[in-house]
Design a protein around this motif. Structure first.
Motif, PDB file in Angstrom:
ATOM      1  N   GLU A   3       0.814  -1.212   0.000  1.00  0.00           N
ATOM      2  CA  GLU A   3       0.000   0.000   0.000  1.00  0.00           C
ATOM      3  C   GLU A   3       0.847   1.261   0.000  1.00  0.00           C
ATOM      4  O   GLU A   3       0.448   2.286  -0.536  1.00  0.00           O
ATOM      5  N   GLY A   4       2.009   1.196   0.579  1.00  0.00           N
ATOM      6  CA  GLY A   4       2.855   2.381   0.601  1.00  0.00           C
ATOM      7  C   GLY A   4       3.647   2.582  -0.679  1.00  0.00           C
ATOM      8  O   GLY A   4       4.180   3.659  -0.923  1.00  0.00           O
ATOM      9  N   ARG A   5       3.715   1.526  -1.522  1.00  0.00           N
ATOM     10  CA  ARG A   5       4.553   1.612  -2.715  1.00  0.00           C
ATOM     11  C   ARG A   5       3.750   1.624  -4.011  1.00  0.00           C
ATOM     12  O   ARG A   5       3.990   2.460  -4.878  1.00  0.00           O
TER      13      ARG A   5
END
Length: 247
Positions: A141-143
Motif C-alpha cells: 500500500e505504501g509503494r
C-alpha cells in the motif's frame, strides 16, 4: 439506524448501473430486481423498507455485519465472507480488468503479479475484495497501491494522472468513464483480474428473520426463472451505455 419490527434496511454502494442514486431515488438493474423481490415478499410477510442508503463500501459492509434485517448488495462471495451473512442469490455478472489510458506509455504484462515489479500507482477500492487479494499477492500500500473510495474517484484520479491503473468492470468501463465526463475511448485494458471473476450476490445480515431470508431466496429464484432479471439487466446496460457516451 436499526430497522423497526417488520422493516428492513437496505445498504449498498453507488455502483451504476447496478445500483445508484438517481436524483434521490434508487435506480439500476440490481436495485430494480431487489425492490421487485421485496414487493413479492411483502405479499407473503409483513415487510417494508425502512431506508435505502448508499454508503461507502467499508461502512456498508460493517453495517450489514452489525445490524439484523439489513439487506446488502452487490458483493462477491468469498471464503472469508461466507460466515458473515445469509447469502440470498446472485444479482449480477462481474469481471474486472485493470485499465490504463491509451495516451500513456503501454503497460505490457501477462499476469497480475507482473505489475508488482513496475513503478505504478494502482487504484483499489479501500477494504474491497480486490484490495485484500492484491495485498495477499504482496502488493504494498505504501509503494504501489492507492486506496480509493469508489470507482468515480478512481476515474478522476486516472484522468488527472494521479493513477496509472484502475480496475473497472469490463462491460461497463467505457460508459462509466463517459458518465463522469471523461473520454471513455481512451481506456485500454491491460490485464484481466481472473481470480476475482465471479457473480455478485445479495445478502441479509446475520440475525435476520429466518422466514424473511428464505422468502427472499425463493422470490429471487422465481424472478430469475421467469426472465425478469435478464430483461431489466439488458435494458439498463443498453440505456446506460447510450446515455453516458451519447451513442
Amino acid at each position: 439506524m436499526k430497522a423497526a419490527s417488520g422493516q428492513i434496511r437496505i445498504v449498498t454502494q453507488y455502483f451504476a448501473p447496478l445500483q445508484w442514486d438517481n436524483d434521490g431515488e434508487p435506480d439500476g438493474y440490481v436495485a430494480d430486481f431487489m425492490l421487485a423481490v421485496i414487493d413479492r415478499v411483502s405479499e407473503r410477510l409483513p415487510v417494508s423498507v425502512g431506508s435505502f442508503d448508499f454508503l461507502p463500501w467499508k461502512r456498508a459492509i460493517l453495517t450489514a455485519r452489525q445490524e439484523p434485517n439489513v439487506l446488502f448488495f452487490s458483493l462477491s462471495r468469498t471464503q472469508e465472507r461466507e460466515g458473515w451473512f445469509e447469502w440470498l442469490g446472485e444479482v449480477s455478472p462481474y469481471g474486472q480488468y485493470f485499465y490504463q489510458l491509451d495516451t500513456r506509455p503501454e503497460i505490457a504484462v501477462d499476469r497480475i503479479e507482473d505489475l508488482m515489479s513496475l513503478n505504478l500507482r494502482i487504484g483499489v477500492q479501500n477494504g474491497g475484495n480486490l484490495h485484500s487479494y492484491l495485498k495477499q499477492l504482496g502488493f504494498d500500500e505504501g509503494r504501489n497501491l492507492v486506496p480509493i473510495t469508489d470507482y468515480r474517484q478512481g476515474i478522476e484520479m486516472l484522468y488527472l494522472d494521479r493513477l496509472d491503473l484502475l480496475p473497472l468492470t469490463g462491460f461497463l468501463a467505457e460508459a462509466s468513464v463517459c458518465r463522469e465526463g471523461y473520454d471513455g475511448s481512451l481506456l485500454k485494458p491491460v490485464v484481466f483480474i481472473e481470480a476475482l471473476a465471479q457473480p455478485l450476490w445479495a445478502v441479509f445480515s446475520k440475525g435476520s428473520d429466518p422466514e424473511l431470508v428464505e422468502a427472499f431466496r425463493e422470490e429471487m429464484a422465481d424472478l430469475r426463472e421467469n426472465g425478469f432479471f435478464e430483461k431489466h439487466y439488458a435494458e439498463h446496460v443498453e440505456s446506460w451505455q447510450k446515455l453516458a457516451c451519447d451513442q
